[in-house]
Scaffold this motif. Sequence first.
Motif, PDB file in Angstrom:
ATOM      1  N   LYS A  67      54.469 110.432   1.359  1.00  0.00           N
ATOM      2  CA  LYS A  67      54.552 111.167   0.056  1.00  0.00           C
ATOM      3  C   LYS A  67      53.856 110.586  -0.496  1.00  0.00           C
ATOM      4  O   LYS A  67      53.056 109.669  -0.559  1.00  0.00           O
ATOM      5  N   VAL A  68      52.325 111.475  -1.701  1.00  0.00           N
ATOM      6  CA  VAL A  68      51.373 111.149  -1.909  1.00  0.00           C
ATOM      7  C   VAL A  68      52.526 112.514  -3.194  1.00  0.00           C
ATOM      8  O   VAL A  68      52.631 113.803  -3.194  1.00  0.00           O
ATOM      9  N   LEU A  69      51.765 112.101  -4.658  1.00  0.00           N
ATOM     10  CA  LEU A  69      51.935 113.118  -5.440  1.00  0.00           C
ATOM     11  C   LEU A  69      51.405 112.470  -6.989  1.00  0.00           C
ATOM     12  O   LEU A  69      50.960 111.093  -7.090  1.00  0.00           O
ATOM     13  N   TYR A  70      51.177 112.923  -7.903  1.00  0.00           N
ATOM     14  CA  TYR A  70      51.143 113.160  -9.303  1.00  0.00           C
ATOM     15  C   TYR A  70      52.294 112.092  -9.642  1.00  0.00           C
ATOM     16  O   TYR A  70      53.408 112.300  -9.483  1.00  0.00           O
ATOM     17  N   ASP A  71      51.832 110.902 -10.921  1.00  0.00           N
ATOM     18  CA  ASP A  71      53.295 110.260 -10.954  1.00  0.00           C
ATOM     19  C   ASP A  71      52.976 110.020 -12.776  1.00  0.00           C
ATOM     20  O   ASP A  71      52.018 109.064 -13.029  1.00  0.00           O
ATOM     21  N   SER A  72      53.799 110.449 -13.426  1.00  0.00           N
ATOM     22  CA  SER A  72      53.351 110.610 -15.244  1.00  0.00           C
ATOM     23  C   SER A  72      53.853 109.004 -15.421  1.00  0.00           C
ATOM     24  O   SER A  72      53.747 108.706 -16.506  1.00  0.00           O
ATOM     25  N   LYS A  73      54.794 108.441 -14.131  1.00  0.00           N
ATOM     26  CA  LYS A  73      54.645 107.233 -15.105  1.00  0.00           C
ATOM     27  C   LYS A  73      53.457 106.296 -14.848  1.00  0.00           C
ATOM     28  O   LYS A  73      53.533 105.131 -15.696  1.00  0.00           O
ATOM     29  N   ILE A  74      52.495 106.620 -13.978  1.00  0.00           N
ATOM     30  CA  ILE A  74      51.908 105.572 -14.076  1.00  0.00           C
ATOM     31  C   ILE A  74      50.749 105.290 -15.780  1.00  0.00           C
ATOM     32  O   ILE A  74      49.955 106.838 -16.060  1.00  0.00           O
ATOM     33  N   ARG A  75      50.490 104.508 -15.936  1.00  0.00           N
ATOM     34  CA  ARG A  75      49.602 104.496 -17.279  1.00  0.00           C
ATOM     35  C   ARG A  75      48.561 103.333 -17.027  1.00  0.00           C
ATOM     36  O   ARG A  75      48.558 102.440 -16.392  1.00  0.00           O
ATOM     37  N   VAL A  76      46.913 104.409 -16.835  1.00  0.00           N
ATOM     38  CA  VAL A  76      45.833 103.845 -17.146  1.00  0.00           C
ATOM     39  C   VAL A  76      45.589 102.584 -17.053  1.00  0.00           C
ATOM     40  O   VAL A  76      45.434 101.997 -16.408  1.00  0.00           O
ATOM     41  N   MET A  77      45.980 102.281 -18.368  1.00  0.00           N
ATOM     42  CA  MET A  77      45.066 100.954 -18.486  1.00  0.00           C
ATOM     43  C   MET A  77      46.284  99.947 -18.104  1.00  0.00           C
ATOM     44  O   MET A  77      46.177  98.937 -18.161  1.00  0.00           O
ATOM     45  N   VAL A  90      64.318  98.393   7.568  1.00  0.00           N
ATOM     46  CA  VAL A  90      64.892  97.916   8.996  1.00  0.00           C
ATOM     47  C   VAL A  90      66.017  98.856   9.161  1.00  0.00           C
ATOM     48  O   VAL A  90      67.240  99.419   8.124  1.00  0.00           O
ATOM     49  N   GLN A  91      65.926  99.774   9.907  1.00  0.00           N
ATOM     50  CA  GLN A  91      66.685 101.245  10.034  1.00  0.00           C
ATOM     51  C   GLN A  91      67.527 101.061  11.379  1.00  0.00           C
ATOM     52  O   GLN A  91      66.666 100.810  12.070  1.00  0.00           O
ATOM     53  N   GLY A  92      68.789 100.764  11.989  1.00  0.00           N
ATOM     54  CA  GLY A  92      69.174 101.010  13.343  1.00  0.00           C
ATOM     55  C   GLY A  92      68.592 100.116  13.353  1.00  0.00           C
ATOM     56  O   GLY A  92      68.139 100.015  15.282  1.00  0.00           O
ATOM     57  N   GLY A  93      68.384  98.926  13.765  1.00  0.00           N
ATOM     58  CA  GLY A  93      67.663  97.984  14.463  1.00  0.00           C
ATOM     59  C   GLY A  93      65.427  97.922  14.302  1.00  0.00           C
ATOM     60  O   GLY A  93      65.209  96.882  15.664  1.00  0.00           O
ATOM     61  N   LYS A  94      65.309  98.874  13.545  1.00  0.00           N
ATOM     62  CA  LYS A  94      63.619  98.968  13.890  1.00  0.00           C
ATOM     63  C   LYS A  94      63.058  99.192  12.363  1.00  0.00           C
ATOM     64  O   LYS A  94      63.772  98.908  11.964  1.00  0.00           O
ATOM     65  N   MET A  95      62.322  98.620  12.811  1.00  0.00           N
ATOM     66  CA  MET A  95      61.374  98.696  11.043  1.00  0.00           C
ATOM     67  C   MET A  95      60.704  99.828  11.535  1.00  0.00           C
ATOM     68  O   MET A  95      59.935 100.056  12.135  1.00  0.00           O
ATOM     69  N   LYS A  96      61.355 100.082  10.137  1.00  0.00           N
ATOM     70  CA  LYS A  96      60.137 101.173   9.714  1.00  0.00           C
ATOM     71  C   LYS A  96      59.671 101.425   8.505  1.00  0.00           C
ATOM     72  O   LYS A  96      59.519 100.339   7.279  1.00  0.00           O
ATOM     73  N   ALA A  97      58.277 102.100   8.578  1.00  0.00           N
ATOM     74  CA  ALA A  97      57.391 102.017   7.018  1.00  0.00           C
ATOM     75  C   ALA A  97      56.699 103.126   6.528  1.00  0.00           C
ATOM     76  O   ALA A  97      56.708 104.293   7.470  1.00  0.00           O
ATOM     77  N   LYS A  98      56.899 103.375   5.613  1.00  0.00           N
ATOM     78  CA  LYS A  98      56.150 104.287   4.700  1.00  0.00           C
ATOM     79  C   LYS A  98      55.416 103.917   3.820  1.00  0.00           C
ATOM     80  O   LYS A  98      55.000 102.833   2.883  1.00  0.00           O
ATOM     81  N   ALA A  99      54.121 104.678   3.832  1.00  0.00           N
ATOM     82  CA  ALA A  99      53.369 104.434   2.585  1.00  0.00           C
ATOM     83  C   ALA A  99      53.054 105.874   1.725  1.00  0.00           C
ATOM     84  O   ALA A  99      53.422 107.218   2.348  1.00  0.00           O
ATOM     85  N   GLU A 100      53.260 105.666   1.201  1.00  0.00           N
ATOM     86  CA  GLU A 100      52.965 106.608  -0.255  1.00  0.00           C
ATOM     87  C   GLU A 100      51.948 106.329  -1.482  1.00  0.00           C
ATOM     88  O   GLU A 100      50.951 105.455  -1.440  1.00  0.00           O
ATOM     89  N   ILE A 101      51.384 107.116  -1.848  1.00  0.00           N
ATOM     90  CA  ILE A 101      49.474 107.504  -2.729  1.00  0.00           C
ATOM     91  C   ILE A 101      50.318 108.102  -3.983  1.00  0.00           C
ATOM     92  O   ILE A 101      51.155 108.867  -4.073  1.00  0.00           O
TER      93      ILE A 101
END
Length: 167
Positions: A67-77, A90-101
């Motif tokens: 995922k890459v998205l604009y997030d209105s919950k981020i307050r700059v300060m 862990v899903q079905g015995g495998k490690m799943k990794a997700k990266a988001e910006i």
Amino acid sequence: MSSLIYLQGYPESVLQQVQQLIDKRQLARVLQQRYPDGHTINSDKALYDFTQDIRQRYLRNAQPLSKVLYDSKIRVMKHALGLHTAISRVQGGKMKAKAEIRVATLFRQAPEPFLRMIVVHELAHLREKDHNKAFYQLCCHMEPNYHQFEFDTRLWLTQQHLEGREG
């Protein structure tokens, strides 16, 4: 110099120069002259595509982005300009990794180089977790003007603060 909250850590001489621009009401004009154009990266899809283009060019072997998205919950300060999160499950015995910006929504109105600097910064976290020498070298590899854009982004945020438009 309470209006210089985004410039903490810079030398006193730099802070004085910025304060002079503010006192003369010239900061906005200087930024407008340096960065006259906005950008058209207004949707989450456009931001994702923009980020993927940079990732493909410089970090082909890095972890894919889910995922890459604009997030209105981020307050700059309170947080940052953007956030990078890595989620492992862990899903079905495998490690799943997700990266988001996630990028603060305020940057929909920023000049494109500022948005690019934030995206480059968050992408660099795919390889380097800490803000160390290798991290900043990677940022500069992806964006040679990284440090100038970071400083100018802080000036722009200062101007947004003065106008009451910060995120």
